[in-house]
Design an enzyme around this catalytic site. Structure first.
Site, short mmCIF file in Angstrom:
data_model
loop_
_atom_site.label_atom_id
_atom_site.label_comp_id
_atom_site.label_asym_id
_atom_site.label_seq_id
_atom_site.Cartn_x
_atom_site.Cartn_y
_atom_site.Cartn_z
N CYS A 184 -10.69 1.68 6.67
CA CYS A 184 -11.36 2.11 5.43
C CYS A 184 -11.14 1.18 4.25
O CYS A 184 -11.81 1.32 3.23
CB CYS A 184 -10.90 3.53 5.06
SG CYS A 184 -11.32 4.77 6.31
N HIS A 263 -0.44 -5.74 3.69
CA HIS A 263 -0.49 -5.32 5.09
C HIS A 263 0.94 -5.02 5.55
O HIS A 263 1.79 -5.90 5.54
CB HIS A 263 -1.10 -6.43 5.95
CG HIS A 263 -1.62 -5.97 7.27
ND1 HIS A 263 -0.87 -5.20 8.15
CD2 HIS A 263 -2.83 -6.15 7.86
CE1 HIS A 263 -1.61 -4.95 9.22
NE2 HIS A 263 -2.80 -5.51 9.07
N HIS A 350 -9.67 5.43 -2.86
CA HIS A 350 -10.39 5.71 -1.62
C HIS A 350 -10.42 7.20 -1.33
O HIS A 350 -9.38 7.87 -1.26
CB HIS A 350 -9.74 4.98 -0.45
CG HIS A 350 -10.22 5.42 0.89
ND1 HIS A 350 -11.56 5.49 1.22
CD2 HIS A 350 -9.54 5.85 1.99
CE1 HIS A 350 -11.69 5.93 2.46
NE2 HIS A 350 -10.48 6.15 2.95
#
Length: 457
Positions: A184, A263, A350
């Site tokens: 996403c 990440h 998000h």
């Protein structure tokens, strides 16, 4: 015949008279270094302009009211009663309203999860929004230099970018990239890829496409962690037009100020928090870990540590440093949370689910109004994956809240696990009356407390 260059001869005479060769070499080296650093610090920066963007608005006949959704699951005969009860419970607490939509193929009984159904959904979404964007700004498809698409779980051949190139007749030398499996947060990743390419290729137009295909990704098993994805994902997509051409600065809506990628996949708990896998019965689905909110919070913290010094005023940075020192000395238990509202006027988080939005709200100590765009997007459109951030930005525009000079922070989360941030600055006057995916019902938002709480009981 000998040529005479008096100025050069004079320079050589001065050099020979006043400087030895080591002196000359030192001065030459210093001159080269000064020139290098001057070029590095004062060379024109590659500015990325966001000319405009378009979000897909499904027709009303594709709406999936919760009661119909549950009835559909029951009639399909795919799930046992325990699985049905769990999905109904999650749906009713999801924060998603009856307006959220699914593709026509998912309305079929049983749902059509074929390759052709996924292609049909992709064509419907992307062709619509690209056509809308091109027609609005009278863009010739052949003028697009860079094309980037992202769709995590649908990776056909020919690729999604090939579909667009074929449909709109784009140039044969277009630089095209189709990203998959990025989750996403891939919308910001796609912008980042386009940005890096535009650093190399000057005077370019880039088209970025973000979506997720719902049709082929329904889970038909009994694993609880894999059933949740059935209830929160809905159809949607966004097309974003970027430019690094100076002539586009006058018509662009925003310019990119910062883009930070994080990440944390080296950590097993983070890596496994969102994972497509096969259950014990051989059925494929996406499993969502109970630790997802914790993992997202950890990734966001790392991302913020890198972003903070670039955007926060010195006063907020100083408060954080002082609290850090005091904590080391055992004077305080908690670190000071900087006030990011001093760096940004707007926040787009998000719309992955209520827990994600509320977790970020709590972590950054935001007010309800700060997450209104995110909560409203989840309510009306559901989790549209990587495109949700663009629905939120359109919400702010439709509400008339985006003003010239305002800064907006987009925060994306995705499998891997990744947390990505993009900071945009509004550089034009936004007309709230311009048609977008919220125009027809913006007057109904934000929803009242009673309406939103009804979905949580």
């Amino acid at each position: 015949m000998e040529w005479s260059f008096p100025f050069i001869n004079l320079a050589l005479l001065i050099t020979h008279t006043f400087f030895s060769f080591p002196h000359f070499l030192a001065i030459a080296s210093a001159s080269v270094l000064i020139a290098f650093f001057g070029y590095y610090f004062f060379k024109p920066r590659c500015i990325i302009y966001l000319i405009d963007f378009s979000c897909y608005q499904p027709p009303d006949f594709l709406r999936a009211p919760i009661s119909n959704f549950i009835e559909h699951l029951t009639i399909s005969g795919v799930f046992d009663q325990e699985s049905l009860d769990l999905q109904q419970k999650v749906l009713e607490r999801s924060g998603i309203s009856d307006d959220a939509s699914v593709p026509v193929t998912v309305h079929e009984i049983p749902p059509n999860a074929s390759l052709s159904a996924a292609r049909e959904e992709t064509h419907d979404i992307l062709f619509t929004i690209v056509e809308d964007l091109f027609s609005k700004h009278e863009i010739d498809p052949k003028s697009i230099d860079i094309l980037v698409s992202n769709c995590s779980l649908f990776c056909p051949s020919p690729s999604i970018t090939s579909m667009i190139i074929n449909r709109f007749g784009m140039r044969s030398n277009i630089k095209s990239f189709s990203l998959s499996g990025m989750g996403c947060s891939a919308g910001i990743l796609s912008v980042n890829l386009a940005k890096d390419l535009m650093k190399i290729h000057g005077d370019s137009l880039a088209l970025v496409l973000s979506m997720e295909a719902v049709s082929p990704n329904g889970y038909r098993g009994k694993c609880k962690s894999m059933l949740i994805a059935n209830t929160i994902f809905r159809m949607g997509g966004a097309a974003i037009l970027l430019s690094n051409r100076k002539k586009d600065s006058n018509k662009a809506k925003y310019k990119l100020q910062h883009l930070i990628r994080t990440h944390v996949g080296s950590d097993n708990e983070s890596y496994e928090s969102v994972m497509q896998k096969v259950d014990e019965e051989g059925k494929v689905g996406v499993a969502l870990s109970k630790q997802l909110v914790k993992v997202a919070s950890k990734a966001l913290k790392i991302n913020v540590v890198e972003l903070g010094p670039r955007v926060l005023p010195y006063s907020e940075q100083l408060k954080y440093i002082i609290s850090f020192i005091q904590r080391k000395w055992g004077m305080y238990k908690e670190l000071y949370t900087p006030n990011f509202k001093k760096a940004f006027e707007h926040f787009c988080i998000h719309a992955g689910g209520r827990a994600i939005i509320e977790g970020v709200e709590k972590h950054l100590k935001l007010d309800k109004e700060d997450v209104e765009a995110s909560r409203s997007t989840l309510y009306r459109y559901g989790n549209t994956s990587s495109s949700s951030l663009w629905y939120e930005l359109q919400y702010l525009e439709a509400k008339g809240r985006m003003k010239k000079g305002d800064r907006v922070w987009q925060i994306g989360f995705g499998s891997g696990f990744k947390a990505n941030s993009a900071v945009w600055k509004c550089i034009s006057e936004i007309n709230s009356k311009d048609r977008n995916a919220w125009s027809d019902r913006i007057h109904l938002y934000p929803v009242s407390g009673d309406a939103s709480s009804a979905l949580r009981t």
